[in-house]
Scaffold this motif. Structure first.
Motif, PDB file in Angstrom:
ATOM      1  N   MET A   1      -0.653  59.248   1.835  1.00  0.00           N
ATOM      2  CA  MET A   1       0.354  58.412   2.472  1.00  0.00           C
ATOM      3  C   MET A   1      -0.088  58.176   3.915  1.00  0.00           C
ATOM      4  O   MET A   1      -0.420  59.121   4.612  1.00  0.00           O
ATOM      5  N   ASN A   2      -0.073  56.907   4.314  1.00  0.00           N
ATOM      6  CA  ASN A   2      -0.502  56.626   5.693  1.00  0.00           C
ATOM      7  C   ASN A   2       0.602  56.968   6.699  1.00  0.00           C
ATOM      8  O   ASN A   2       1.727  57.290   6.324  1.00  0.00           O
ATOM      9  N   GLU A   3       0.256  56.891   7.952  1.00  0.00           N
ATOM     10  CA  GLU A   3       1.162  57.316   9.024  1.00  0.00           C
ATOM     11  C   GLU A   3       2.461  56.515   9.051  1.00  0.00           C
ATOM     12  O   GLU A   3       3.545  57.082   9.223  1.00  0.00           O
ATOM     13  N   ARG A   4       2.371  55.204   8.873  1.00  0.00           N
ATOM     14  CA  ARG A   4       3.585  54.368   8.886  1.00  0.00           C
ATOM     15  C   ARG A   4       4.510  54.711   7.723  1.00  0.00           C
ATOM     16  O   ARG A   4       5.718  54.790   7.893  1.00  0.00           O
ATOM     17  N   ALA A   5       3.932  54.897   6.543  1.00  0.00           N
ATOM     18  CA  ALA A   5       4.744  55.240   5.374  1.00  0.00           C
ATOM     19  C   ALA A   5       5.381  56.611   5.545  1.00  0.00           C
ATOM     20  O   ALA A   5       6.541  56.809   5.180  1.00  0.00           O
ATOM     21  N   GLU A   6       4.640  57.560   6.107  1.00  0.00           N
ATOM     22  CA  GLU A   6       5.174  58.900   6.352  1.00  0.00           C
ATOM     23  C   GLU A   6       6.335  58.839   7.338  1.00  0.00           C
ATOM     24  O   GLU A   6       7.363  59.486   7.143  1.00  0.00           O
ATOM     25  N   LEU A   8       8.294  56.255   7.970  1.00  0.00           N
ATOM     26  CA  LEU A   8       9.433  55.618   7.297  1.00  0.00           C
ATOM     27  C   LEU A   8      10.075  56.584   6.320  1.00  0.00           C
ATOM     28  O   LEU A   8      11.309  56.681   6.260  1.00  0.00           O
ATOM     29  N   TYR A   9       9.274  57.308   5.574  1.00  0.00           N
ATOM     30  CA  TYR A   9       9.790  58.299   4.632  1.00  0.00           C
ATOM     31  C   TYR A   9      10.718  59.291   5.347  1.00  0.00           C
ATOM     32  O   TYR A   9      11.825  59.566   4.889  1.00  0.00           O
ATOM     33  N   ARG A  10      10.284  59.811   6.477  1.00  0.00           N
ATOM     34  CA  ARG A  10      11.113  60.773   7.230  1.00  0.00           C
ATOM     35  C   ARG A  10      12.413  60.135   7.696  1.00  0.00           C
ATOM     36  O   ARG A  10      13.478  60.750   7.632  1.00  0.00           O
ATOM     37  N   LYS A  11      12.338  58.882   8.157  1.00  0.00           N
ATOM     38  CA  LYS A  11      13.552  58.182   8.593  1.00  0.00           C
ATOM     39  C   LYS A  11      14.511  57.984   7.427  1.00  0.00           C
ATOM     40  O   LYS A  11      15.715  58.211   7.555  1.00  0.00           O
ATOM     41  N   LEU A  12      13.983  57.550   6.298  1.00  0.00           N
ATOM     42  CA  LEU A  12      14.837  57.305   5.138  1.00  0.00           C
ATOM     43  C   LEU A  12      15.446  58.585   4.595  1.00  0.00           C
ATOM     44  O   LEU A  12      16.592  58.594   4.142  1.00  0.00           O
ATOM     45  N   ARG A  13      14.690  59.681   4.635  1.00  0.00           N
ATOM     46  CA  ARG A  13      15.263  60.975   4.221  1.00  0.00           C
ATOM     47  C   ARG A  13      16.449  61.328   5.099  1.00  0.00           C
ATOM     48  O   ARG A  13      17.460  61.820   4.617  1.00  0.00           O
ATOM     49  N   GLY A  14      16.326  61.049   6.395  1.00  0.00           N
ATOM     50  CA  GLY A  14      17.448  61.291   7.304  1.00  0.00           C
ATOM     51  C   GLY A  14      18.642  60.407   6.993  1.00  0.00           C
ATOM     52  O   GLY A  14      19.794  60.826   7.115  1.00  0.00           O
ATOM     53  N   SER A  27      18.671  48.410   0.161  1.00  0.00           N
ATOM     54  CA  SER A  27      17.749  47.545  -0.576  1.00  0.00           C
ATOM     55  C   SER A  27      16.413  47.483   0.157  1.00  0.00           C
ATOM     56  O   SER A  27      16.323  47.773   1.356  1.00  0.00           O
ATOM     57  N   GLN A  28      15.380  47.075  -0.577  1.00  0.00           N
ATOM     58  CA  GLN A  28      14.057  46.918   0.039  1.00  0.00           C
ATOM     59  C   GLN A  28      14.132  45.927   1.193  1.00  0.00           C
ATOM     60  O   GLN A  28      13.553  46.165   2.254  1.00  0.00           O
ATOM     61  N   ARG A  29      14.808  44.822   0.991  1.00  0.00           N
ATOM     62  CA  ARG A  29      14.913  43.803   2.055  1.00  0.00           C
ATOM     63  C   ARG A  29      15.555  44.368   3.308  1.00  0.00           C
ATOM     64  O   ARG A  29      15.112  44.094   4.419  1.00  0.00           O
ATOM     65  N   ARG A  30      16.617  45.136   3.126  1.00  0.00           N
ATOM     66  CA  ARG A  30      17.288  45.708   4.291  1.00  0.00           C
ATOM     67  C   ARG A  30      16.362  46.678   5.026  1.00  0.00           C
ATOM     68  O   ARG A  30      16.307  46.674   6.262  1.00  0.00           O
ATOM     69  N   ILE A  31      15.632  47.493   4.294  1.00  0.00           N
ATOM     70  CA  ILE A  31      14.723  48.450   4.919  1.00  0.00           C
ATOM     71  C   ILE A  31      13.632  47.706   5.683  1.00  0.00           C
ATOM     72  O   ILE A  31      13.301  48.060   6.820  1.00  0.00           O
ATOM     73  N   ILE A  32      13.085  46.649   5.079  1.00  0.00           N
ATOM     74  CA  ILE A  32      12.055  45.846   5.742  1.00  0.00           C
ATOM     75  C   ILE A  32      12.585  45.270   7.054  1.00  0.00           C
ATOM     76  O   ILE A  32      11.924  45.350   8.091  1.00  0.00           O
ATOM     77  N   ASN A  39       6.509  45.434   2.909  1.00  0.00           N
ATOM     78  CA  ASN A  39       6.983  45.833   1.587  1.00  0.00           C
ATOM     79  C   ASN A  39       6.144  46.983   1.031  1.00  0.00           C
ATOM     80  O   ASN A  39       6.675  47.901   0.406  1.00  0.00           O
ATOM     81  N   ARG A  40       4.849  46.953   1.273  1.00  0.00           N
ATOM     82  CA  ARG A  40       3.964  48.018   0.789  1.00  0.00           C
ATOM     83  C   ARG A  40       4.363  49.374   1.369  1.00  0.00           C
ATOM     84  O   ARG A  40       4.396  50.381   0.664  1.00  0.00           O
ATOM     85  N   ILE A  41       4.684  49.395   2.661  1.00  0.00           N
ATOM     86  CA  ILE A  41       5.111  50.637   3.320  1.00  0.00           C
ATOM     87  C   ILE A  41       6.427  51.118   2.724  1.00  0.00           C
ATOM     88  O   ILE A  41       6.599  52.306   2.443  1.00  0.00           O
ATOM     89  N   VAL A  42       7.352  50.193   2.518  1.00  0.00           N
ATOM     90  CA  VAL A  42       8.647  50.547   1.922  1.00  0.00           C
ATOM     91  C   VAL A  42       8.444  51.158   0.542  1.00  0.00           C
ATOM     92  O   VAL A  42       9.004  52.212   0.219  1.00  0.00           O
ATOM     93  N   MET A  43       7.637  50.504  -0.279  1.00  0.00           N
ATOM     94  CA  MET A  43       7.443  50.987  -1.643  1.00  0.00           C
ATOM     95  C   MET A  43       6.758  52.358  -1.665  1.00  0.00           C
ATOM     96  O   MET A  43       7.090  53.202  -2.498  1.00  0.00           O
ATOM     97  N   THR A  44       5.844  52.596  -0.753  1.00  0.00           N
ATOM     98  CA  THR A  44       5.192  53.903  -0.687  1.00  0.00           C
ATOM     99  C   THR A  44       6.217  54.991  -0.381  1.00  0.00           C
ATOM    100  O   THR A  44       6.250  56.037  -1.040  1.00  0.00           O
ATOM    101  N   ALA A  45       7.080  54.752   0.604  1.00  0.00           N
ATOM    102  CA  ALA A  45       8.099  55.737   0.975  1.00  0.00           C
ATOM    103  C   ALA A  45       9.135  55.909  -0.134  1.00  0.00           C
ATOM    104  O   ALA A  45       9.503  57.038  -0.483  1.00  0.00           O
ATOM    105  N   ILE A  46       9.596  54.806  -0.710  1.00  0.00           N
ATOM    106  CA  ILE A  46      10.602  54.866  -1.772  1.00  0.00           C
ATOM    107  C   ILE A  46      10.033  55.553  -3.015  1.00  0.00           C
ATOM    108  O   ILE A  46      10.715  56.361  -3.658  1.00  0.00           O
TER     109      ILE A  46
END
Length: 69
Positions: A1-6, A8-14, A27-32, A39-46
């Motif tokens: 997982m790259n730095e941006r996805a990581e 975002l993952y931490r933010k979304l977990r929060g 939704s993916q759109r809202r997260i973007i 979208n690629r970063i969102v999908m990696t985190a999700i």
């Protein structure tokens, strides 16, 4: 997982703390839009959240909160 996805993952977990189990997650759109990521970063985190059983993916409906850690 790259730095941006990581990051975002931490933010979304929060963000999970804002939701009840069974509630529809962002939704993916809202997260973007909200986090200004691709979208690629969102999908990696999700995908990681789904793999960890934090979210459940429902076809044509979105993502739903499964557990809150």
């Amino acid at each position: 997982m790259n730095e941006r996805a990581e990051k975002l993952y931490r933010k979304l977990r929060g963000e999970l703390l804002r939701f009840a189990v069974g509630e529809r997650f962002y939704s993916q759109r809202r997260i973007i839009r909200q986090f200004k990521v691709s979208n690629r970063i969102v999908m990696t985190a999700i995908d990681r959240m789904a793999a960890e059983k934090l979210l459940e993916r429902r076809d044509r409906s979105g993502y739903y909160v499964r557990e809150i850690h």
